[in-house]
Design a protein around this motif. Structure first.
Motif, PDB file in Angstrom:
ATOM      1  N   THR A 227      -5.994  -8.277  24.646  1.00 49.75           N
ATOM      2  CA  THR A 227      -4.771  -9.074  24.575  1.00 49.75           C
ATOM      3  C   THR A 227      -4.156  -8.847  23.196  1.00 49.75           C
ATOM      4  OG1 THR A 227      -5.954 -10.713  25.860  1.00 49.75           O
ATOM      5  CG2 THR A 227      -3.845 -11.363  24.938  1.00 49.75           C
ATOM      6  N   PRO A 228      -2.866  -8.513  23.138  1.00 50.94           N
ATOM      7  CA  PRO A 228      -2.267  -8.209  21.837  1.00 50.94           C
ATOM      8  C   PRO A 228      -2.455  -9.355  20.859  1.00 50.94           C
ATOM      9  CG  PRO A 228      -0.745  -7.680  23.612  1.00 50.94           C
ATOM     10  CD  PRO A 228      -1.928  -8.329  24.244  1.00 50.94           C
ATOM     11  N   GLY A 229      -2.804  -9.020  19.630  1.00 49.17           N
ATOM     12  CA  GLY A 229      -3.068 -10.024  18.607  1.00 49.17           C
ATOM     13  C   GLY A 229      -1.885 -10.948  18.376  1.00 49.17           C
ATOM     14  N   GLN A 230      -0.667 -10.365  18.411  1.00 50.15           N
ATOM     15  CA  GLN A 230       0.504 -11.205  18.124  1.00 50.15           C
ATOM     16  C   GLN A 230       0.665 -12.272  19.191  1.00 50.15           C
ATOM     17  OE1 GLN A 230       0.579  -7.721  18.452  1.00 50.15           O
ATOM     18  NE2 GLN A 230       2.567  -7.047  17.710  1.00 50.15           N
ATOM     19  N   VAL A 231       0.355 -11.895  20.451  1.00 46.38           N
ATOM     20  CA  VAL A 231       0.502 -12.867  21.532  1.00 46.38           C
ATOM     21  C   VAL A 231      -0.463 -14.018  21.314  1.00 46.38           C
ATOM     22  CG1 VAL A 231       0.319 -13.225  24.005  1.00 46.38           C
ATOM     23  CG2 VAL A 231       1.272 -11.089  23.121  1.00 46.38           C
ATOM     24  N   ILE A 232      -1.708 -13.680  20.963  1.00 43.74           N
ATOM     25  CA  ILE A 232      -2.688 -14.727  20.657  1.00 43.74           C
ATOM     26  C   ILE A 232      -2.182 -15.583  19.504  1.00 43.74           C
ATOM     27  CG2 ILE A 232      -5.028 -15.127  19.842  1.00 43.74           C
ATOM     28  CD1 ILE A 232      -5.376 -14.007  22.422  1.00 43.74           C
ATOM     29  N   ASP A 233      -1.602 -14.928  18.497  1.00 41.75           N
ATOM     30  CA  ASP A 233      -1.097 -15.666  17.338  1.00 41.75           C
ATOM     31  C   ASP A 233      -0.044 -16.681  17.753  1.00 41.75           C
ATOM     32  OD1 ASP A 233      -2.766 -14.292  15.756  1.00 41.75           O
ATOM     33  OD2 ASP A 233      -1.269 -12.901  14.955  1.00 41.75           O
ATOM     34  N   VAL A 234       0.826 -16.276  18.675  1.00 42.37           N
ATOM     35  CA  VAL A 234       1.860 -17.204  19.139  1.00 42.37           C
ATOM     36  C   VAL A 234       1.204 -18.443  19.735  1.00 42.37           C
ATOM     37  CG1 VAL A 234       3.703 -17.561  20.800  1.00 42.37           C
ATOM     38  CG2 VAL A 234       3.583 -15.429  19.525  1.00 42.37           C
ATOM     39  N   PHE A 235       0.195 -18.213  20.588  1.00 44.98           N
ATOM     40  CA  PHE A 235      -0.490 -19.352  21.201  1.00 44.98           C
ATOM     41  C   PHE A 235      -1.200 -20.186  20.142  1.00 44.98           C
ATOM     42  CE2 PHE A 235      -0.320 -19.179  25.856  1.00 44.98           C
ATOM     43  CZ  PHE A 235       0.422 -18.029  26.010  1.00 44.98           C
ATOM     44  N   GLU A 236      -1.821 -19.496  19.180  1.00 43.62           N
ATOM     45  CA  GLU A 236      -2.518 -20.204  18.112  1.00 43.62           C
ATOM     46  C   GLU A 236      -1.549 -21.073  17.324  1.00 43.62           C
ATOM     47  OE1 GLU A 236      -6.016 -19.724  16.789  1.00 43.62           O
ATOM     48  OE2 GLU A 236      -6.101 -19.416  18.960  1.00 43.62           O
ATOM     49  N   SER A 237      -0.351 -20.533  17.102  1.00 42.18           N
ATOM     50  CA  SER A 237       0.586 -21.255  16.246  1.00 42.18           C
ATOM     51  C   SER A 237       1.035 -22.557  16.901  1.00 42.18           C
ATOM     52  CB  SER A 237       1.787 -20.384  15.906  1.00 42.18           C
ATOM     53  OG  SER A 237       2.529 -20.155  17.076  1.00 42.18           O
ATOM     54  N   TYR A 238       0.831 -22.673  18.210  1.00 42.41           N
ATOM     55  CA  TYR A 238       1.086 -23.956  18.859  1.00 42.41           C
ATOM     56  C   TYR A 238      -0.210 -24.707  19.124  1.00 42.41           C
ATOM     57  CZ  TYR A 238       5.814 -22.294  19.522  1.00 42.41           C
ATOM     58  OH  TYR A 238       7.069 -21.819  19.299  1.00 42.41           O
ATOM     59  N   ALA A 239      -1.291 -24.219  18.507  1.00 43.83           N
ATOM     60  CA  ALA A 239      -2.604 -24.832  18.697  1.00 43.83           C
ATOM     61  C   ALA A 239      -2.924 -25.016  20.176  1.00 43.83           C
ATOM     62  CB  ALA A 239      -2.695 -26.166  17.960  1.00 43.83           C
ATOM     63  N   ALA A 240      -2.595 -23.986  20.986  1.00 45.13           N
ATOM     64  CA  ALA A 240      -2.859 -24.085  22.413  1.00 45.13           C
ATOM     65  C   ALA A 240      -4.364 -24.105  22.664  1.00 45.13           C
ATOM     66  CB  ALA A 240      -2.231 -22.892  23.129  1.00 45.13           C
ATOM     67  N   SER A 241      -4.756 -24.790  23.723  1.00 41.79           N
ATOM     68  CA  SER A 241      -6.181 -24.873  24.042  1.00 41.79           C
ATOM     69  C   SER A 241      -6.659 -23.512  24.530  1.00 41.79           C
ATOM     70  CB  SER A 241      -6.396 -25.914  25.137  1.00 41.79           C
ATOM     71  OG  SER A 241      -5.853 -25.422  26.341  1.00 41.79           O
ATOM     72  N   PRO A 242      -7.965 -23.272  24.414  1.00 44.88           N
ATOM     73  CA  PRO A 242      -8.486 -21.982  24.891  1.00 44.88           C
ATOM     74  C   PRO A 242      -8.142 -21.726  26.351  1.00 44.88           C
ATOM     75  CG  PRO A 242     -10.162 -23.174  23.678  1.00 44.88           C
ATOM     76  CD  PRO A 242      -8.991 -24.102  23.802  1.00 44.88           C
ATOM     77  N   LEU A 243      -8.116 -22.795  27.153  1.00 38.96           N
ATOM     78  CA  LEU A 243      -7.810 -22.617  28.575  1.00 38.96           C
ATOM     79  C   LEU A 243      -6.365 -22.172  28.757  1.00 38.96           C
ATOM     80  CD1 LEU A 243      -9.175 -22.956  31.316  1.00 38.96           C
ATOM     81  CD2 LEU A 243      -8.054 -25.185  31.490  1.00 38.96           C
ATOM     82  N   ARG A 244      -5.472 -22.797  28.007  1.00 36.78           N
ATOM     83  CA  ARG A 244      -4.062 -22.455  28.050  1.00 36.78           C
ATOM     84  C   ARG A 244      -3.864 -20.985  27.622  1.00 36.78           C
ATOM     85  NH1 ARG A 244      -0.685 -21.899  29.705  1.00 36.78           N
ATOM     86  NH2 ARG A 244       1.539 -22.306  29.544  1.00 36.78           N
ATOM     87  N   ARG A 245      -4.590 -20.628  26.567  1.00 33.75           N
ATOM     88  CA  ARG A 245      -4.487 -19.265  26.055  1.00 33.75           C
ATOM     89  C   ARG A 245      -4.987 -18.287  27.110  1.00 33.75           C
ATOM     90  NH1 ARG A 245      -7.814 -19.034  20.992  1.00 33.75           N
ATOM     91  NH2 ARG A 245      -9.406 -18.427  22.478  1.00 33.75           N
TER      92      ARG A 245
ATOM     93  N   ILE B 171      -5.433 -13.714  30.753  1.00 40.72           N
ATOM     94  CA  ILE B 171      -5.604 -13.243  32.134  1.00 40.72           C
ATOM     95  C   ILE B 171      -4.532 -12.217  32.508  1.00 40.72           C
ATOM     96  CG2 ILE B 171      -5.515 -13.976  34.549  1.00 40.72           C
ATOM     97  CD1 ILE B 171      -7.291 -16.256  33.891  1.00 40.72           C
ATOM     98  N   PRO B 172      -3.260 -12.451  32.147  1.00 43.51           N
ATOM     99  CA  PRO B 172      -2.292 -11.372  32.419  1.00 43.51           C
ATOM    100  C   PRO B 172      -2.699 -10.054  31.757  1.00 43.51           C
ATOM    101  CG  PRO B 172      -1.142 -13.387  31.845  1.00 43.51           C
ATOM    102  CD  PRO B 172      -2.597 -13.658  31.652  1.00 43.51           C
ATOM    103  N   ALA B 173      -3.249 -10.124  30.557  1.00 46.28           N
ATOM    104  CA  ALA B 173      -3.658  -8.900  29.882  1.00 46.28           C
ATOM    105  C   ALA B 173      -4.861  -8.266  30.565  1.00 46.28           C
ATOM    106  CB  ALA B 173      -3.993  -9.190  28.417  1.00 46.28           C
ATOM    107  N   MET B 174      -5.624  -9.104  31.281  1.00 48.65           N
ATOM    108  CA  MET B 174      -6.829  -8.610  31.946  1.00 48.65           C
ATOM    109  C   MET B 174      -6.504  -7.934  33.279  1.00 48.65           C
ATOM    110  SD  MET B 174      -9.960 -10.980  33.308  1.00 48.65           S
ATOM    111  CE  MET B 174      -9.236 -11.300  34.913  1.00 48.65           C
ATOM    112  N   LEU B 175      -5.365  -8.308  33.870  1.00 49.45           N
ATOM    113  CA  LEU B 175      -5.079  -7.861  35.237  1.00 49.45           C
ATOM    114  C   LEU B 175      -5.199  -6.347  35.455  1.00 49.45           C
ATOM    115  CD1 LEU B 175      -2.215 -10.223  36.405  1.00 49.45           C
ATOM    116  CD2 LEU B 175      -4.565 -10.107  37.218  1.00 49.45           C
ATOM    117  N   PRO B 176      -4.629  -5.514  34.589  1.00 46.76           N
ATOM    118  CA  PRO B 176      -4.742  -4.077  34.861  1.00 46.76           C
ATOM    119  C   PRO B 176      -6.193  -3.615  34.949  1.00 46.76           C
ATOM    120  CG  PRO B 176      -3.137  -4.475  33.139  1.00 46.76           C
ATOM    121  CD  PRO B 176      -3.812  -5.784  33.409  1.00 46.76           C
ATOM    122  N   ALA B 177      -7.020  -4.101  34.022  1.00 46.54           N
ATOM    123  CA  ALA B 177      -8.424  -3.698  34.051  1.00 46.54           C
ATOM    124  C   ALA B 177      -9.091  -4.220  35.317  1.00 46.54           C
ATOM    125  CB  ALA B 177      -9.136  -4.232  32.813  1.00 46.54           C
TER     126      ALA B 177
END
Ligand SMILES: Nc1ncnc2c1ncn2[C@@H]1O[C@H](COP(=O)(O)OP(=O)(O)OP(=O)(O)O)[C@@H](O)[C@H]1O
Ligand SMILES: [Mg+2]
Lengths: 535, 267
Positions: free
Chosen positions: A425-443, A449-455
């Motif tokens: 999962t791209p680091g910046q995308v995680i950072d965006v979620f982190e910056s809103y203190a999103a829960s691990p489940l939300r993240r 999961i979208p990043a996992m779909l191709p694999a």
């Protein structure tokens, strides 16, 4: 080094305890394994590490000789299979119009059921290691081919523009850009291929070789020698892991970064009208089938093979449709096939879902990740099939045993692929979620999961032939039902008409399901992760 | 191949009735509307215009990487292909397009290899140092910042000493300070030899500071809405920014950009 843009190496964290978690986890696993084995002692299911070690030491000479024989066959198969993959990929690159045809042929050959091709190859080759080498090659070439195809297309267009600004052509493109750009994908393909080659060689040995790990495995299974079976499985797993690790090491030494996406689907057919989008693959499929029939007939006639065991397309057609017993033949074949599907399908879905779910669970509890990933990678390369009789012994000859074997066979590759996908999962995308203190489940649901779909979808596709392999092998070696056992029986009674019909049916079904999974994959990815589609 | 490109005088670039439409009749997208343009030999022209107006497309048409829908391009009387074949032009791409498996040195040397020129380690190192990458000769692109990558790409363009330079936002990811320094240093390289240079930039200051002429494009489909000569003395330096005419010209360019934008909004 005074330039303002100097890349400072990341400072090491202040003195910390060295990370013991991984060795501790492995030690824990081994102890757990031993305890479980002790618990189940007397039930003929599981041997502990101590018993396995004792067996290996007691039979060191025998095991070493067998290992060397199998290793040699696997190495030759690995070589030939990967060479074939390189050749196919090169032709597909140079003649892009032929690529769908080549990919179709490659898929059909990959979907041939080893359980049936093994005995036929045995008849063709007679004694020797021919069948083992061929099956090993068949087991590896397709994944390598796919990796190469993706790699050859993975280079950004501007690199080729650069080549063209100096007036150079496709040869320069190939030699200066594509080969290097493909290297990481090729190495990743080889890494997957190494355990597959070993498994292919072992299955080849099941079909009446004189020496090798496969022969010992069959003997141990038939004699219900639990220690020997587990010792053989352990050796095979260790070899596969070593090869996997060695190839990874070579890749890192060459400075190649593992590619972000493996085995992406074929390119989208774009915005062309629906009719064309359906008609084109259909025409391509028919063309591919035609070429297969021609190749089949041509090679058999060209080599002057005996019609008794080397059935031609016409023979199979007659067997199934025009003979006096055609209806009975069809009924036998289809009922066996139905029995197999009814076990392979639940096993397939179970393995896929559990693998993805486990990957997600690991991401939510990241402490598990450092320890689980290497273990999963290790277990992925275990030729689980060799333990099939023991699993059926534990779970019975009924549905549960076969379903479990299929699920286990698919679980580990899916888990590894999904973990890799989640990790990317791209680091910046995680950072965006982190910056809103999103829960691990939300993240997880929003980004990972979208990043996992191709694999996930890539492994869902590759798991289809694997599910058939696992189901038919289990039936052949252990449970004695379904099309696997039908193929084994017809091979030993020289009922080659039925055997060839089974091969055709299985190869066609697996190829079709594979293509269907590819379509589904494309549908989902274009909706949820369009940027992940290789153009 | 043909004569060494270094011996030739810089070429004049002529575009006649040049237009580019992407896609077929159904989803056609006109990227560049018909333009007649002459880029004088040895002069630097800056192209400015809103994003997506077809500046990159124009550069690609001139290089012959894209074939025009209508019209033609001549570089010193030759076709773009002929010029490319003797390494007579070099292009810096909007993304630096360095090969990740080659070091900075290897990436710069690549241009010599692609241009069928003898390897020249000295020239390679000189250019790397000129773009301020001393000490990073053996680094890989992944170890460089975006701006450092772009500087390496510029070194790669210059090492073959082409007669025509096509630079697509070459300093896009470079910080203001480094940009100013590069704006001062690099042009000397091509000014001395009088290279014909076509430069796409989003910075009006940079456009005026570097060029002899600024072409302002309207929004898509791009067409030239203003052709502004830059009559500032050369060589230029930081002091040129203080030149009374400098502000005048930049204001002119902004005004032209604004006009094109307002005309568009009115439609
Ligand atoms: N290969 C292509 N296929 C279809 N459309 C394209 C293609 N390349 C460019 N375009 C379209 O042509 C238009 C002009 O693109 P171009 O890249 O030339 O713009 P630009 O002026 O360089 O923009 P920017 O300043 O953002 O780089 C854009 O609308 C773009 O969507
Ligand atoms: Mg552009």
């Amino acid at each position: 080094m005074t330039s303002p843009g100097l890349a400072v190496p990341r400072a090491a964290a202040p003195t910390r305890w060295p990370d013991f978690s991984r060795p501790l986890a492995i030690i824990g696993m081994v102890i757990g394994w031993e305890l479980l084995a002790r618990l189940l002692a007397g039930s003929y299911i599981l041997s502990g590490p101590i018993d396995i070690l004792a067996y290996l030491l007691g039979n060191a000479g025998l095991m070493t000789r067998a290992l060397l024989v199998t290793l040699e066959a696997a190495a030759w198969g690995f070589l030939w299979g990967n060479l074939a993959a390189c050749g196919l990929a090169l032709v597909a690159l140079l003649l892009p119009r032929l690529q769908p045809l080549i990919s179709g042929l490659a898929l059909i050959f990959f979907c041939l059921p080893l359980v049936a091709t093994g005995p036929i190859l045995r008849v063709l080759y007679g004694t020797g290691t021919g069948p083992q080498v061929t099956l090993a090659a068949l087991a590896v070439y397709y994944t390598t081919y796919l990796c190469l195809l993706v790699g050859l297309r993975a280079a950004p267009a501007s690199w080729f523009d650069l080549v063209r600004t100096y007036g150079r052509g496709r040869m320069t493109e190939l030699l200066r850009i594509r080969i290097f750009a493909t290297l990481p994908y090729f190495l990743a393909g080889l890494q997957i291929a190494a355990p597959a080659a070993f498994l292919g060689a072992m299955v080849g040995e099941f079909t009446g070789a004189e020496r090798g790990m496969g022969v010992l495995a069959i003997r141990a299974m038939r004699g219900l020698d639990v220690d020997a079976t587990w010792a053989l499985a352990s050796v095979a797993a260790a070899v596969s892991m070593l090869a996997y690790g060695a190839l990874g090491w070579i890749g890192r030494r060459l400075g190649s970064v593992p590619p972000a996406l493996l085995m992406a689907p074929p390119p989208a057919s774009g915005r062309s009208p629906l009719g064309l989008r359906l008609a084109l693959p259909l025409a391509m499929g028919l063309l591919t089938l035609g070429v297969v029939v021609l190749l089949w007939q041509g090679s058999m006639d060209g080599l002057g093979l005996n019609r008794f065991f080397a059935k031609r397309p016409g023979d199979v057609f007659a067997f199934l449709f025009t003979d006096a017993q055609a209806a009975a033949n069809r009924a036998t074949l289809l009922s066996a096939f139905g029995a197999t599907i009814s076990l392979a399908l639940p096993g397939y879905l179970l393995g896929l879902m559990l693998g993805a779910a486990m990957a997600c669970a690991i991401v939510i509890a990241p402490a598990l990740s450092t320890t689980m990933l290497p273990i999963a990678i290790a277990l992925r390369s275990v030729p689980i099939i060799t333990t099939a009789p023991l699993i059926t012994l534990a779970l019975g000859r009924g549905a549960a045993g076969t379903i479990t074997i299929v699920a286990v066979m698919i679980f580990f590759p899916t888990l590894v692929a999904c973990l890799e996908g989640l990790r990317r999962t791209p680091g910046q995308v995680i950072d965006v979620f982190e910056s809103y203190a999103a829960s691990p489940l939300r993240r997880l649901t929003g980004a990972q999961i979208p990043a996992m779909l191709p694999a996930f979808f890539a492994s869902a596709r590759m798991a289809i032939p694997a599910a058939f392999l696992a189901a038919t092998t289990a039936e052949w070696l252990a449970t004695g039902g379904g099309i696997g056992s039908l193929m084994a029986m017809t091979a030993s009674t020289s009922a080659y008409g039925m055997l060839w019909s089974a091969i055709v049916l299985l190869a066609l079904t697996a190829s079709l399901l594979y293509l269907l999974a590819g379509q589904l994959e494309h549908l989902v990815l274009s909706r949820f992760a369009s940027e992940q589609l290789v153009k | 191949m043909a004569a060494e490109p270094r011996d030739r005088p810089p070429p004049e670039v002529r575009c006649q009735g040049l237009a580019k439409t992407y896609g077929d009749a159904g989803g056609a997208l006109m990227a560049l509307s018909t333009t007649d343009l002459v880029f004088e030999a040895g002069r630097t022209t800056a192209l400015v215009g809103p994003s997506g107006c077809g500046k990159s497309t124009l550069l690609r048409l001139i290089a012959g990487l894209e074939s025009p829908t209508t019209g033609s391009v001549e570089i010193g009387g030759e076709s773009p292909l002929a010029v490319r074949k003797r390494a007579g032009l070099a292009m810096a791409f909007q993304d630096a397009s360095l090969l990740p498996w080659r070091t900075v040195r290897g990436n710069v040397a690549l241009a010599l290899q692609l241009g069928r020129m003898p390897s020249d380690g000295e020239a390679v190192d000189r250019l790397i140092s000129l773009v301020g990458l001393d000490g990073f000769e053996d680094s890989r692109p992944s170890q460089l910042s975006g701006g450092m990558r772009q500087r390496a790409a510029i070194a790669r363009c210059l090492v073959t000493e082409p007669g025509l330079l096509l630079l697509d936002e070459p300093f896009g990811a470079v910080d203001e300070l480094t940009r100013l320094r590069l704006n001062q240093d690099l042009p000397r390289l091509w000014e001395k030899r009088g290279t014909t240079t076509i430069l796409v930039t989003h910075s009006i200051t940079e456009a005026v500071l570097l060029s002899d002429r600024v072409l302002v494009f309207s929004a898509r489909p791009g067409r030239v809405v203003a052709d502004i000569p830059v009559a500032l003395p050369r060589p230029r330096s930081r002091d040129s920014l203080e030149h009374p005419r400098f502000r005048m010209i930049t204001d002119q360019v902004s005004a032209a950009l604004m006009e094109g934008w307002q005309a568009d909004a009115a439609q």
